[in-house]
Design an enzyme around this catalytic site. Structure first.
Site, short mmCIF file in Angstrom:
data_model
loop_
_atom_site.label_atom_id
_atom_site.label_comp_id
_atom_site.label_asym_id
_atom_site.label_seq_id
_atom_site.Cartn_x
_atom_site.Cartn_y
_atom_site.Cartn_z
N GLY A 162 -3.80 3.09 4.82
CA GLY A 162 -4.36 1.95 5.64
C GLY A 162 -3.83 0.80 5.93
N LYS A 163 -2.71 0.77 5.37
CA LYS A 163 -2.12 -1.02 5.17
C LYS A 163 -1.50 -1.35 6.42
CE LYS A 163 2.64 1.10 3.88
NZ LYS A 163 2.34 2.31 4.29
N SER A 164 -1.08 -0.22 7.42
CA SER A 164 -0.62 -0.92 8.68
C SER A 164 -1.94 -1.35 9.56
CB SER A 164 0.00 0.53 9.44
OG SER A 164 1.30 0.57 8.80
N ALA B 93 9.39 -3.30 14.63
CA ALA B 93 9.36 -2.13 14.20
C ALA B 93 10.68 -1.81 13.66
CB ALA B 93 9.05 -1.12 15.17
N GLY C 88 0.92 -1.20 -0.08
CA GLY C 88 0.12 -0.09 -0.04
C GLY C 88 0.80 1.17 0.03
N GLY C 89 0.26 2.32 -0.33
CA GLY C 89 0.97 3.69 -0.48
C GLY C 89 1.01 4.22 0.98
N ALA C 90 1.50 5.52 0.98
CA ALA C 90 1.46 6.20 2.27
C ALA C 90 0.30 6.51 2.75
CB ALA C 90 2.25 7.18 2.22
N HIS D 113 1.15 4.68 16.68
CA HIS D 113 0.90 3.21 16.17
C HIS D 113 1.18 2.37 17.75
CE1 HIS D 113 1.54 2.53 11.96
NE2 HIS D 113 2.04 3.70 11.75
#
Ligand SMILES: [Zn+2]
Ligand SMILES: [Zn+2]
Length: 440
Positions: A283-285, A300, A278-280, A318
């Site tokens: 919502g990928k994280s 991390a 996914g891009g910046a 996060h």
């Protein structure tokens, strides 16, 4: 393949409940209690059915309810309690069960089993058969005694390709057994080490501290045992030295003593690899975090950015989102974490890992060897992972060509690494505007 050692003791267990010898006293003092030998494979295959095993399964938090096949090695009472088959038949609707054993075992089992649900397979050394999705080869044992009949050992290959040799009870392996085991490259060998004490007959029917390592050496020479094989001593009796001494001795031979309740994970593993692209701010994280649960190791990979308050705030956000049961590992050694983690792993993310690899090797000008070695190690650990792994990779190749040389280099190397990991993934998912699409 998941192998639970339900019991790892000789027929009388270790400590022997009637005995006051130094070995038994040490086992009591060290809190190491072993019951009769038997194992449960993937909750589906039961290896031996001694009188203590069904209860041992319950005490270890599992049961025999899912067992589809029982493989019995011989008719000695610590390996086969026929009444257990009768009690099994008292369920409302017993499920189908394959019962495998040499003729002397099947002869006593037949009259006790529920005829509606049990199918018998009488086996002899050299036979090969399929039961409950497992491929089983029957090897001869050297083990005798009244009514035992010819005892056998079992070579078992699981649906996942993992391979186990269950070798109890036996003395020096017959040449035919070693010939059948040749080249099998077992993931685990469970080999009896009873070490019969004085006063008890049957020393010629079991292995001891002299003959045990000799059998392992024979199996190694035949290609049955290799460096990756877990070699585990079972059917342990009080003729052995105290548990801690035995552990040290076996350790010096590259082996170990099995413990009741111990679980061995074998073979290509049960790991499931999910690569999330996914891009910046896509919502990928958040999506990746939704794909793991339990005692997660969160890796991390971000380099420490001294004095960057905006970055620190992002990291804090996060961390706040993660459940308290998660453990955080701040490291670029993703391969090391994948090899050692006891449970699910979430890696966030591949771009930051790449940055650290190039920084550490000071390789932004000539990344070749450093990058290739690091990617090779990561790809191998990814392929061999035995736990669920979710790995986040940023997409940076779709926009304009970066203006700097290092930017272009980073984009190209990240593309190479992403493609390499995607080829070994069980799932590849792309997240765009918070929406996840499965690509493969
Ligand atoms: Zn036995
Ligand atoms: Zn026996």
């Amino acid at each position: 393949m998941r192998v639970r050692l339900l019991g790892t003791g000789a027929s009388d267990g270790w400590p022997d409940p009637w005995c006051t010898c130094a070995s038994c006293a040490a086992a009591v003092a060290q809190g190491v209690l072993r019951g009769q030998t038997g194992a449960l494979v993937d909750d589906r295959l039961l290896l031996d059915l001694g009188p203590e095993l069904p209860r041992a399964a319950l005490r270890q938090g599992t049961s025999l309810a899912g067992v589809q096949a029982v493989l019995v090695t011989h008719a000695h009472e610590d390996h086969f309690a026929p009444a257990a088959l009768m009690w099994r038949g008292w369920q409302r609707e017993p499920a189908a069960l394959s019962f495998v054993g040499p003729p002397a075992v099947v002869a006593v089992a037949g009259p006790r089993a529920d005829p509606g649900s049990v199918t018998f397979h009488e086996v002899r050394a050299g036979d090969r058969l399929g039961v409950a999705g497992y491929d089983v080869v029957v090897l001869p044992a050297r083990h005798s005694g009244p009514h035992a009949g010819p005892a056998v050992l079992y070579d078992i290959t699981g649906p996942d390709g993992a391979r186990l040799l269950y070798a109890t009870d036996t003395s020096v392996l017959p040449d035919e057994a070693v010939a059948l085991a040749a080249g099998r490259a077992y993931d685990a060998v469970l080999l009896e080490l009873t070490t019969v004490t004085g006063g008890r007959p049957g020393g010629e029917s079991h292995l001891d501290l002299t003959t045990w390592p000799e059998q392992v050496a024979r199996l190694r020479a035949a290609g049955a045992v290799h460096d990756g094989t877990q070699v585990v001593a079972i059917h342990l009796g009080h003729g052995n030295p105290p548990p801690d001494v035995l552990d040290a001795l076996l350790g010096s031979w590259g082996a170990r003593a099995g413990r009741d309740g111990q679980v061995l994970e074998l073979g290509p593993g049960r790991g499931h690899r999910v690569l999330v692209l996914g891009g910046a701010r896509s919502g990928k994280s958040a999506y990746a975090e939704s794909r793991v649960d339990g005692e997660v190791t969160y890796v991390a990979t971000a380099p420490v950015r001294e004095g960057d308050e905006e970055w620190a705030a992002r990291v804090r956000a996060h961390v706040a989102r993660r459940p308290a049961t998660w453990r955080t590992a701040e490291t670029a050694d993703v391969a090391g974490v994948l090899r050692a983690a006891p449970g699910p792993v979430l890696v966030d993310d591949l771009g930051l890992w790449l940055t650290q690899v190039l920084d550490a090797a000071d390789a932004w000008e000539h990344p070749g060897p450093a990058f290739e070695a690091a990617l090779e190690e990561l790809a191998a650990a990814w392929a061999q992972a035995r736990v669920p792994v979710v790995l986040v990779a940023p997409e940076v190749g779709s926009g304009v060509v970066p203006a700097t040389r290092s930017g272009r280099l980073f984009r190209d190397l990240l593309g190479t690494a992403t493609a390499r990991l995607a080829s070994g993934a069980d799932e590849v998912v792309q997240v765009v505007a918070g929406i996840a699409r499965r690509l493969a």
